[in-house]
Design an enzyme around this catalytic site. Sequence first.
Site, PDB file in Angstrom:
ATOM      1  N   ASN A 208       0.809  -1.229   0.000  1.00  0.00           N
ATOM      2  CA  ASN A 208       0.000   0.000   0.000  1.00  0.00           C
ATOM      3  C   ASN A 208       0.840   1.277   0.000  1.00  0.00           C
ATOM      4  O   ASN A 208       0.306   2.359   0.194  1.00  0.00           O
ATOM      5  CB  ASN A 208      -0.959   0.005   1.193  1.00  0.00           C
ATOM      6  CG  ASN A 208      -0.234   0.059   2.534  1.00  0.00           C
ATOM      7  OD1 ASN A 208       0.955  -0.220   2.619  1.00  0.00           O
ATOM      8  ND2 ASN A 208      -0.955   0.381   3.587  1.00  0.00           N
ATOM      9  N   LEU A 211       3.363   7.148  -3.844  1.00  0.00           N
ATOM     10  CA  LEU A 211       3.571   8.595  -3.952  1.00  0.00           C
ATOM     11  C   LEU A 211       2.407   9.121  -4.789  1.00  0.00           C
ATOM     12  O   LEU A 211       2.138   8.601  -5.873  1.00  0.00           O
ATOM     13  CB  LEU A 211       4.903   8.915  -4.609  1.00  0.00           C
ATOM     14  CG  LEU A 211       5.258  10.405  -4.753  1.00  0.00           C
ATOM     15  CD1 LEU A 211       6.771  10.607  -4.685  1.00  0.00           C
ATOM     16  CD2 LEU A 211       4.722  10.986  -6.059  1.00  0.00           C
ATOM     17  N   GLU A 212       1.717  10.118  -4.270  1.00  0.00           N
ATOM     18  CA  GLU A 212       0.521  10.605  -4.955  1.00  0.00           C
ATOM     19  C   GLU A 212       0.592  12.118  -5.119  1.00  0.00           C
ATOM     20  O   GLU A 212       0.863  12.848  -4.155  1.00  0.00           O
ATOM     21  CB  GLU A 212      -0.727  10.221  -4.156  1.00  0.00           C
ATOM     22  CG  GLU A 212      -2.025  10.309  -4.924  1.00  0.00           C
ATOM     23  CD  GLU A 212      -3.145   9.530  -4.238  1.00  0.00           C
ATOM     24  OE1 GLU A 212      -3.297   8.321  -4.535  1.00  0.00           O
ATOM     25  OE2 GLU A 212      -3.866  10.107  -3.413  1.00  0.00           O
ATOM     26  N   PRO A 375      -4.185   9.251   4.393  1.00  0.00           N
ATOM     27  CA  PRO A 375      -4.331   8.857   2.988  1.00  0.00           C
ATOM     28  C   PRO A 375      -5.529   7.934   2.795  1.00  0.00           C
ATOM     29  O   PRO A 375      -5.801   7.074   3.632  1.00  0.00           O
ATOM     30  CB  PRO A 375      -3.017   8.131   2.690  1.00  0.00           C
ATOM     31  CG  PRO A 375      -2.542   7.638   4.017  1.00  0.00           C
ATOM     32  CD  PRO A 375      -3.007   8.636   5.026  1.00  0.00           C
ATOM     33  N   HIS A 399      -5.236   6.381  10.572  1.00  0.00           N
ATOM     34  CA  HIS A 399      -4.091   6.580   9.676  1.00  0.00           C
ATOM     35  C   HIS A 399      -4.434   6.351   8.220  1.00  0.00           C
ATOM     36  O   HIS A 399      -3.559   6.485   7.354  1.00  0.00           O
ATOM     37  CB  HIS A 399      -2.951   5.652  10.077  1.00  0.00           C
ATOM     38  CG  HIS A 399      -3.001   4.282   9.471  1.00  0.00           C
ATOM     39  ND1 HIS A 399      -4.114   3.465   9.557  1.00  0.00           N
ATOM     40  CD2 HIS A 399      -2.070   3.574   8.761  1.00  0.00           C
ATOM     41  CE1 HIS A 399      -3.858   2.316   8.937  1.00  0.00           C
ATOM     42  NE2 HIS A 399      -2.638   2.366   8.440  1.00  0.00           N
ATOM     43  N   GLY A 400      -5.659   6.013   7.901  1.00  0.00           N
ATOM     44  CA  GLY A 400      -6.024   5.764   6.511  1.00  0.00           C
ATOM     45  C   GLY A 400      -7.445   5.252   6.415  1.00  0.00           C
ATOM     46  O   GLY A 400      -8.227   5.378   7.360  1.00  0.00           O
ATOM     47  N   ALA A 401      -7.769   4.658   5.273  1.00  0.00           N
ATOM     48  CA  ALA A 401      -9.118   4.149   5.068  1.00  0.00           C
ATOM     49  C   ALA A 401      -9.320   2.801   5.756  1.00  0.00           C
ATOM     50  O   ALA A 401     -10.405   2.514   6.263  1.00  0.00           O
ATOM     51  CB  ALA A 401      -9.412   4.020   3.570  1.00  0.00           C
ATOM     52  N   GLY A 402      -8.311   1.959   5.779  1.00  0.00           N
ATOM     53  CA  GLY A 402      -8.424   0.647   6.394  1.00  0.00           C
ATOM     54  C   GLY A 402      -8.923  -0.400   5.405  1.00  0.00           C
ATOM     55  O   GLY A 402      -9.954  -0.209   4.753  1.00  0.00           O
TER      56      GLY A 402
END
Length: 476
Positions: A208, A211-212, A375, A399-402
């Site tokens: 996962n 760089l975006e 993110p 920390h994110g969507a999961g």
Amino acid sequence: MVKAAASLELVQETPYRWRIERQGAMRVPGVVFTTRELLPDLSADQSLAQVAAVATLPGVVEAVYAMPDVHWGYGFPIGGVAATDVDRGGVVSPGGVGFDISCGVRLLLAGLHLDRLRPRLTALMDALADAIPRGMGRGAVWRPRGTAELEGILAGGARYAVERGHGEPADLDRCEDRGALADADPGAVGARARERGLEQVGSLGSGNHFLEVEAVTEVYDERIAQTYGLWPGRVCVMIHTGSRGLGHQICTDFVRRMETAMDRYGISVPDRQLACAPVFSAEGGAYMGAMAAAANYGRANRQLLGQATRHAFDRAVGHGDLTVLYDVSHNLAKIETHGSRRLCVHRKGATLALPPGHEDLPPDLRPVGQPVLVPGSMGAGSYVLAGVPDSPAFASACHGAGRRLSRHQAVKTTTAARLRAELQAAGIVVRGASARGLTEETPEAYKDVDAVVDACEGAGLARKVARLAPVGVVKG
């Protein structure tokens, strides 16, 4: 009330807070910050049972917390937070940090609007694809010349990288711990971990990690957004990676070491993946020193990739002046003072979210709180939140969507060609190292990041500041 497993019951306390009552060997309750819609699939995901298991660890205090993006992990759930009292036999568990020590996020801000970038976006993504080593293979921005340089990275983190010309001193002002943990012990890092580390510093990795290139699409809090420098249309770059094979090896080494040591300390755990030792024991102290060294490696890694991103922007766009908004880890254990107690706070798949006024924040951010970087899944967008006073989970946030689908399940839902076409239709340029790497990270494999962030805010863990939409993705 919801049955979480044969022996667990979830009690809903508020729309965003659920409690797992103490039972059996649990020393504290479990607390899950989520909504009914975001609850893990209890028939397939054992993360809530893991919350209860973590609650049996020696010295654990207050509660074991799960963030809205919680899902099944190694030992601890991903999205788990637990603190132990180090002066009362509290333990440290490598499973409470995870294999990718100091996996984290850096957000860079470009001084240009998306409209100016669009004509050069393809050229930029080509330049980034060339500049950013990624995937499972070898290759990195910096190959340390033997032991001395690797020691410098392990001891000095992003600071050492800047000293060696990879970035600017101002970058460090916006990094957690100013880019390095002071209690790192390179001597506690084993030979195999060092061998792996020599080949990977300054590389994105796979899974996962990404760089975006993104742009600000919504602002929710004008005052904080102004302090952070976030305005509609501003181009940003989010980098998500960690300590690569070095951190993975350190976790592997210390799980084995602590598993054999627990009998000497009279410790019994319900799952060998929770192997642990008192923080102030020989094994606990060695792990904390090695973990901090891996954290410094991860921070140097993001520093190097940030500098490589600047060079790519300069070549493709003629604008390489990117500034760091913040860099923060979300796989770490740290000794912190909460109230009158010294605690070892494990955050695994959970990010530090310091409140306004905290002394560890740089002066310009201190009035509004720490930027919390969340993110989303590939192509779904990301968020910047802010730390809030009186957070209910040791100043931690999601920390994110999961994940909601395993990688094996994810590859069955789409193909790389279809996914590329869907992202292209949405105006997102993708550069991936492998077809499988793309399909494993399809947005369908993740929870709805909007719902996760709303639950995080509703639970009082952090507050929304801005939403970012992707325009280009580089994947391992």
